[in-house]
Design a protein around this motif. Structure first.
Motif, PDB file in Angstrom:
ATOM      1  N   ASP A  62      -2.838  -1.888   9.420  1.00 23.07           N
ATOM      2  CA  ASP A  62      -1.397  -2.482   9.428  1.00 23.07           C
ATOM      3  C   ASP A  62      -0.496  -1.820   8.411  1.00 23.07           C
ATOM      4  OD1 ASP A  62      -2.369  -4.624  10.667  1.00 23.07           O
ATOM      5  OD2 ASP A  62      -3.169  -5.730   9.057  1.00 23.07           O
TER       6      ASP A  62
ATOM      7  N   PRO B   8      -2.798  -5.075   2.615  1.00 22.61           N
ATOM      8  CA  PRO B   8      -3.048  -4.994   3.985  1.00 22.61           C
ATOM      9  C   PRO B   8      -4.190  -4.050   4.216  1.00 22.61           C
ATOM     10  CG  PRO B   8      -1.255  -3.460   2.920  1.00 22.61           C
ATOM     11  CD  PRO B   8      -1.738  -4.593   1.784  1.00 22.61           C
TER      12      PRO B   8
ATOM     13  N   PRO C  64       7.162  -6.876  -1.487  1.00 25.09           N
ATOM     14  CA  PRO C  64       7.497  -6.444  -0.054  1.00 25.09           C
ATOM     15  C   PRO C  64       9.039  -6.721   0.051  1.00 25.09           C
ATOM     16  CG  PRO C  64       5.510  -7.294   0.303  1.00 25.09           C
ATOM     17  CD  PRO C  64       5.734  -7.570  -1.143  1.00 25.09           C
TER      18      PRO C  64
ATOM     19  N   PHE D 107       3.787  -2.260   6.821  1.00 24.38           N
ATOM     20  CA  PHE D 107       3.924  -2.807   5.825  1.00 24.38           C
ATOM     21  C   PHE D 107       4.767  -2.090   5.069  1.00 24.38           C
ATOM     22  CE2 PHE D 107       2.612  -3.821   1.452  1.00 24.38           C
ATOM     23  CZ  PHE D 107       2.530  -5.180   1.793  1.00 24.38           C
TER      24      PHE D 107
ATOM     25  N   TYR E 100       3.626 -10.727   6.437  1.00 22.89           N
ATOM     26  CA  TYR E 100       3.025  -9.258   6.233  1.00 22.89           C
ATOM     27  C   TYR E 100       1.543  -9.260   6.387  1.00 22.89           C
ATOM     28  CZ  TYR E 100       7.568  -8.250   4.756  1.00 22.89           C
ATOM     29  OH  TYR E 100       9.247  -8.041   4.798  1.00 22.89           O
TER      30      TYR E 100
ATOM     31  N   LEU F 117      -0.231  -6.217  -2.041  1.00 26.37           N
ATOM     32  CA  LEU F 117       0.725  -7.008  -1.830  1.00 26.37           C
ATOM     33  C   LEU F 117       1.905  -7.043  -2.702  1.00 26.37           C
ATOM     34  CD1 LEU F 117      -1.276 -10.106  -0.290  1.00 26.37           C
ATOM     35  CD2 LEU F 117      -0.037  -7.971   1.045  1.00 26.37           C
TER      36      LEU F 117
END
Ligand code: GDP
Length: 369
Positions: free
Chosen positions: A316, A312, A357, A320, A233, A266
């Protein structure tokens, strides 16, 4: 039609179009090589001249074929994992493929562990996790491929345990396998000319063999891409956040229930229930950590993902994934582990949630420190 050319180092068919695939050679080099009659692909060239090993893309099918091959041979297996991302480093089903071959489990990147951490506790945890995955290593050790810690001991252990067999070094990408192989090459003197690469029959894989004194070899296998790594990621420039290069400095947060920490964009930590207490974060020293109120956290994330909460990066965001939530309550002092990022040490008797994620694991273990 053009004549087919092969690298004299690894035998791969020379091609000039895709530098991530086997046999890549820049056109300019191709011309020179033809004149001298010595044509190496870029990978073998780098290997010979800089002792550098570059990554070549492999499909999972190639990798499975390779693992099957290992299962069919009588060999010692050295499985390198990243102790900062154990769950992202495990090769699913490795125990099935290696068959009866003994496995040495090597936890790499010991240099980034905080000083206060007793390495034996880390080893015990790794062994416990490995066992849960069905892997029963004959030995587990911690090394730093980068700094060289315990690499001599590892080589001695390999020598003792291989008992006249070949040695296969396996690992997923980003665990530091290339760094380790390069170090082994450097520590084993005069290797430059004896390193050979050859091909696995029936696959397009090449391999790097470091000859051992009895005609056997230590064989480097290509890294498999593990889908559940935080690395997928992130941009290359942000990878340092999940591959800390320096020793991790603990950061203490005094939190009340109802507070949230964002680990850049994140991951996320919610303190849901329990007395005010100190929570200790072990992450890359550069990772941006933002404290906010739990009740506003969802809104805050929606508003600031990609700007304040970065990575991110804005470009992106479309790719994501949403964060997944996992809730835990503690009976004892515990670590909440965000695979690949680090962990937060929690006191006993709290209820918390960790988010990452989708596919990246969040789990709890007995506190290591
Ligand atoms: P591979 O994909 O398994 O071959 O991994 P690499 O050797 O390319 O290493 C991946 C990342 O981890 C790089 O950023 C390395 O600098 C880093 N790395 C490798 N070994 C160590 C180590 O022992 N300690 C630390 N701190 N970083 C390491």
């Amino acid at each position: 039609t053009q004549e087919e050319l092969f690298c004299i180092g690894c035998g791969a068919k020379i091609q000039t179009t895709d530098k991530n695939q086997l046999g890549y050679t820049p056109s300019s080099v191709l011309k020179k090589g033809l004149e001298t009659g010595q044509l190496y692909c870029q990978r073998c060239f780098k290997l010979r001249h800089y002792n550098e090993i570059s990554d070549i893309q492999l499909s999972d099918d190639d990798f499975l074929a390779l693992l099957n091959q290992i299962g069919d041979s009588d060999a010692l297996i050295v499985n390198v994992v990243d102790i900062f991302d154990f769950n992202g480093s495990i090769i699913p089903g490795l125990h099935r493929f290696v068959g009866d071959n003994p496995v040495i489990l090597v936890g790499n990147k010991v240099d980034i562990l905080p000083t206060a951490l007793n390495p034996n506790k880390m080893i015990n945890w790794i062994q416990k996790e490995a066992k849960e995955q069905g892997l029963h290593p004959i030995e587990t050790m911690l090394i730093s491929a980068k700094k060289g810690n315990s690499v001599d001991e590892l080589l001695a252990l390999i020598d003792r345990e291989r008992k006249g067999r070949d040695v296969y070094v396996v690992g997923v990408t980003n665990v530091g396998k290339s760094t380790l192989i390069n170090r082994i090459i450097k520590q084993t003197n005069g290797m430059q000319d004896v390193i050979t690469t050859s091909q696995f029959p029936g696959t397009t894989l090449d391999r790097i063999e470091i000859p051992l004194d009895d005609g056997h070899a230590l064989i480097d296998t290509p890294g498999i891409i593990h889908a559940q790594q935080m690395a997928h990621y992130l941009h290359d420039k942000d990878l340092r956040l999940i591959a800390p290069q320096k020793q991790v400095k603990p950061k203490v947060y005094q939190l009340n229930a109802g507070q949230t920490l964002f680990l850049a964009g994140l991951a996320r930590f919610d303190f849901i229930q329990g007395d005010r207490a100190g929570f200790v974060g072990y992450f890359d020293n550069e990772l941006y950590i933002h404290r906010t109120k739990l009740e506003n956290a969802d809104d805050f994330y929606g508003k600031h993902l990609g700007d304040l909460l970065q990575p991110p990066h804005p470009e992106d965001l479309a790719d994501f994934p949403e964060l997944h939530r996992y809730e835990f309550s503690t009976k004892q002092k515990s670590d909440l582990v965000f695979a690949g990022l680090g962990w937060i040490t929690l006191p006993a008797d709290v209820v918390v949630a960790g988010y990452a994620p989708k596919g990246v694991s969040v789990m709890i273990r007995k506190a290591l420190i």
